[in-house]
Design a protein around this motif. Structure first.
Motif, mmCIF file in Angstrom:
data_model
loop_
_atom_site.group_PDB
_atom_site.id
_atom_site.type_symbol
_atom_site.label_atom_id
_atom_site.label_comp_id
_atom_site.label_asym_id
_atom_site.label_seq_id
_atom_site.Cartn_x
_atom_site.Cartn_y
_atom_site.Cartn_z
ATOM 1 N N HIS A 82 1.008 -1.214 0.117
ATOM 2 C CA HIS A 82 -0.095 0.070 -0.163
ATOM 3 C C HIS A 82 0.833 1.284 -0.027
ATOM 4 O O HIS A 82 1.749 1.486 0.843
ATOM 5 N N PRO A 83 0.631 2.182 -0.831
ATOM 6 C CA PRO A 83 1.673 3.307 -1.156
ATOM 7 C C PRO A 83 1.815 4.060 0.151
ATOM 8 O O PRO A 83 2.767 4.634 0.523
ATOM 9 N N LEU A 84 0.663 4.580 0.855
ATOM 10 C CA LEU A 84 0.673 5.258 2.011
ATOM 11 C C LEU A 84 1.705 4.514 3.071
ATOM 12 O O LEU A 84 2.542 5.406 3.579
ATOM 13 N N ARG A 85 1.333 3.210 3.513
ATOM 14 C CA ARG A 85 2.151 2.451 4.439
ATOM 15 C C ARG A 85 3.631 2.593 3.981
ATOM 16 O O ARG A 85 4.635 2.700 4.910
ATOM 17 N N LEU A 86 3.965 2.263 2.561
ATOM 18 C CA LEU A 86 5.336 2.423 2.276
ATOM 19 C C LEU A 86 5.995 3.431 2.503
ATOM 20 O O LEU A 86 7.230 3.561 2.910
ATOM 21 N N ALA A 87 5.370 4.853 2.179
ATOM 22 C CA ALA A 87 5.898 5.962 2.247
ATOM 23 C C ALA A 87 6.266 6.212 3.801
ATOM 24 O O ALA A 87 7.354 6.756 4.057
ATOM 25 N N GLU A 88 5.225 5.811 4.438
ATOM 26 C CA GLU A 88 5.723 5.975 6.087
ATOM 27 C C GLU A 88 6.908 5.169 6.434
ATOM 28 O O GLU A 88 7.955 5.683 7.078
ATOM 29 N N GLN A 89 6.887 4.002 6.235
ATOM 30 C CA GLN A 89 8.022 3.050 6.502
ATOM 31 C C GLN A 89 9.252 3.425 5.915
ATOM 32 O O GLN A 89 10.229 3.674 6.802
ATOM 33 N N LEU A 90 9.610 4.021 4.792
ATOM 34 C CA LEU A 90 10.654 4.384 4.070
ATOM 35 C C LEU A 90 10.999 5.567 4.735
ATOM 36 O O LEU A 90 12.363 5.640 5.104
ATOM 37 N N SER A 91 10.234 6.494 4.946
ATOM 38 C CA SER A 91 10.476 7.604 5.811
ATOM 39 C C SER A 91 11.180 7.670 7.036
ATOM 40 O O SER A 91 11.988 8.353 7.664
ATOM 41 N N LEU A 92 10.481 6.741 7.815
ATOM 42 C CA LEU A 92 11.036 6.380 9.078
ATOM 43 C C LEU A 92 12.354 5.475 9.006
ATOM 44 O O LEU A 92 13.184 6.197 10.096
ATOM 45 N N LEU A 93 12.541 4.711 8.049
ATOM 46 C CA LEU A 93 14.027 4.152 8.091
ATOM 47 C C LEU A 93 14.946 5.161 7.660
ATOM 48 O O LEU A 93 15.976 4.945 8.219
ATOM 49 N N ASP A 94 14.584 6.234 6.926
ATOM 50 C CA ASP A 94 15.335 7.246 6.465
ATOM 51 C C ASP A 94 16.014 8.074 7.877
ATOM 52 O O ASP A 94 17.148 8.401 7.703
ATOM 53 N N HIS A 95 15.069 8.140 8.855
ATOM 54 C CA HIS A 95 15.418 8.885 10.293
ATOM 55 C C HIS A 95 16.179 7.773 10.891
ATOM 56 O O HIS A 95 17.308 8.066 11.416
ATOM 57 N N LEU A 96 15.645 6.589 10.978
ATOM 58 C CA LEU A 96 16.405 5.496 11.794
ATOM 59 C C LEU A 96 17.885 5.249 11.255
ATOM 60 O O LEU A 96 18.501 4.859 12.338
ATOM 61 N N SER A 97 18.138 5.366 10.055
ATOM 62 C CA SER A 97 19.570 5.099 9.393
ATOM 63 C C SER A 97 20.356 6.364 9.333
ATOM 64 O O SER A 97 21.346 6.433 8.694
ATOM 65 N N LYS A 98 19.680 7.708 9.664
ATOM 66 C CA LYS A 98 20.247 8.963 9.685
ATOM 67 C C LYS A 98 20.675 9.162 8.149
ATOM 68 O O LYS A 98 22.000 9.827 7.882
ATOM 69 N N GLY A 99 19.839 8.871 7.341
ATOM 70 C CA GLY A 99 19.992 9.311 5.829
ATOM 71 C C GLY A 99 20.808 8.156 4.866
ATOM 72 O O GLY A 99 21.477 8.554 3.971
ATOM 73 N N ARG A 100 21.114 6.933 5.636
ATOM 74 C CA ARG A 100 21.768 6.117 4.871
ATOM 75 C C ARG A 100 20.896 5.192 3.987
ATOM 76 O O ARG A 100 21.369 4.016 3.470
ATOM 77 N N LEU A 101 19.892 5.479 3.768
ATOM 78 C CA LEU A 101 18.745 4.730 3.088
ATOM 79 C C LEU A 101 18.990 4.791 1.422
ATOM 80 O O LEU A 101 19.111 5.998 0.848
ATOM 81 N N ILE A 102 18.773 3.526 0.713
ATOM 82 C CA ILE A 102 18.895 3.689 -0.845
ATOM 83 C C ILE A 102 17.686 2.932 -1.195
ATOM 84 O O ILE A 102 17.574 1.669 -0.678
ATOM 85 N N VAL A 103 16.547 3.571 -1.718
ATOM 86 C CA VAL A 103 15.377 2.872 -2.219
ATOM 87 C C VAL A 103 15.405 2.281 -3.285
ATOM 88 O O VAL A 103 15.208 3.009 -4.270
ATOM 89 N N GLY A 104 15.702 1.181 -3.563
ATOM 90 C CA GLY A 104 15.640 0.495 -4.890
ATOM 91 C C GLY A 104 14.259 -0.010 -5.076
ATOM 92 O O GLY A 104 13.697 -0.677 -4.319
ATOM 93 N N LEU A 105 13.541 0.286 -6.086
ATOM 94 C CA LEU A 105 12.182 -0.056 -6.430
ATOM 95 C C LEU A 105 11.995 -0.961 -7.698
ATOM 96 O O LEU A 105 12.799 -0.789 -8.779
ATOM 97 N N GLY A 106 11.130 -1.868 -7.725
ATOM 98 C CA GLY A 106 10.831 -2.835 -8.801
ATOM 99 C C GLY A 106 9.578 -2.991 -8.795
ATOM 100 O O GLY A 106 8.766 -2.895 -7.909
ATOM 101 N N ARG A 107 8.823 -3.679 -10.022
ATOM 102 C CA ARG A 107 7.475 -3.852 -9.792
ATOM 103 C C ARG A 107 7.131 -4.950 -8.980
ATOM 104 O O ARG A 107 6.011 -5.268 -8.550
ATOM 105 N N GLY A 108 8.172 -6.106 -8.963
ATOM 106 C CA GLY A 108 7.795 -7.432 -8.065
ATOM 107 C C GLY A 108 8.615 -8.414 -8.947
ATOM 108 O O GLY A 108 9.084 -8.380 -10.180
ATOM 109 N N SER A 109 8.675 -9.419 -8.661
ATOM 110 C CA SER A 109 9.319 -10.722 -9.188
ATOM 111 C C SER A 109 8.339 -11.053 -10.523
ATOM 112 O O SER A 109 7.211 -11.133 -10.692
#
Length: 335
Positions: A82-109
């Protein structure tokens, strides 16, 4: 050239899940200790092909237990979220890692349709969902009030919280599996993750990438900046000698192929096609025997290489020794 370690552990026996999850955390810690620039996480469901299953949750653990190394996805199966949950998760991870996040996206297997079935997603809709989700992520990270009316999601929110740690948002990469997808990203000046079977194939792909960016109006500085953020993914089996790598290590890779082929006729066909072409899917041998391949890859100017050391039922000790040999012998020549 930056060095990433691909954490992609298989667990066929559910009784081993906890052990292999812990071994994978230790593999990430070893990668940081040895000087790697990033670790990358995979995503597969319901089959044991990727034991930690949920990369955002696993990334949170790594963010808390590492201090320097970047944490990336190669890639999130975006259409399953779900896009909103993903946006929240990744934004939180960006904080937890202090900006060390690289968001690689693909459509799926492309080969494991049982993953779509489990999440009640029509695989034929996966690309459209992926495109819409990425647009939503960018809207949520760069705007306050967000109104979205699309094919799959319709919503209005006052503001996504937390706001990203990185400005304006974490680094976003797309995976590319064909020249067409590579060209599509190059036209937008967007960096990519390439599954390159050889350094020569990576060189040809980057030649096309640079040419497309120039034709799209990007100047040389922008072209090389984008290339410097691209990654190529490689699988290796490393041992002190070619003989040990081939006789002891290679069977683990072949067992992985057999295990996945038994679960997916599409994967089986993919392996058969590669074998028919005699495509060198992996590098197997001592560090001396594969040094030239990595130095040739560096010469392409690509920003980084994502190296998978552990495949199939390979013991952690064998894979970690391979990583240590790589970082001692090869990394100084390319890093």
């Amino acid at each position: 050239m930056k060095i990433g370690v691909f954490l992609f552990p298989e667990a066929r026996n559910p009784a081993q899940d906890g052990q292999i999850i812990n071994e994978t955390i230790q593999e990430a810690h070893l990668a940081e200790k040895l000087g790697a620039d990033a670790v990358f996480l995979a995503e597969h469901h319901f089959d044991g092909n990727c034991v930690y299953v949920d990369p955002p949750t696993f990334a949170a653990s790594l963010a808390a237990s590492t201090s320097r190394i970047k944490i990336g996805f190669a890639v999130l199966q975006t259409s399953l979220y779900h896009p909103l949950r993903l946006a929240e998760q990744l934004s939180l991870l960006d904080h937890l890692s202090k900006g060390r996040l690289i968001v690689g996206l693909g459509r799926g297997s492309l080969v494991n349709t049982h993953e779509y079935s489990g999440y009640e997603i029509d695989p034929d809709s996966a690309q459209e969902r992926f495109e819409e989700i990425e647009k939503i992520l960018l809207k949520c990270w760069t705007n306050e009030r967000v109104v979205h009316a699309g094919k799959y999601w319709n919503f209005e929110i006052g503001m996504l919280r937390p706001r990203p740690f990185s400005a304006p948002h974490p680094t976003i990469l797309r995976s590319t599996a064909s020249d067409d997808s590579l060209v599509a990203q190059a036209r937008q000046g967007r960096p990519v993750i390439m599954a390159s079977p050889t350094a020569s194939r990576a060189a040809k792909a980057l030649e096309l990438y640079r040419k497309t960016m120039r034709e799209a109006g990007f100047d040389e500085k922008a072209v090389e900046n984008a290339v410097s953020q691209c990654w190529a993914a490689r699988t290796v089996i490393i041992a002190p000698t070619d003989k040990e790598a081939n006789e002891i290590g290679m069977p683990y890779f072949k067992q992985m192929q057999e295990y996945r082929a038994a679960q997916s006729t599409a994967f089986q066909a993919k392996v058969a096609q590669a074998n028919a072409r005699m495509a060198p899917q992996i590098l197997c041998g001592s560090t001396d025997s594969m040094m030239e391949e990595f130095t040739d890859l560096q010469k392409t100017g690509i920003g980084g290489v994502i190296v998978r050391f552990r495949t199939g039922p390979m013991p952690a000790e064998f894979a970690n020794r391979g990583m240590q040999l790589f970082m001692k012998d090869i990394a100084p020549a390319i890093h």
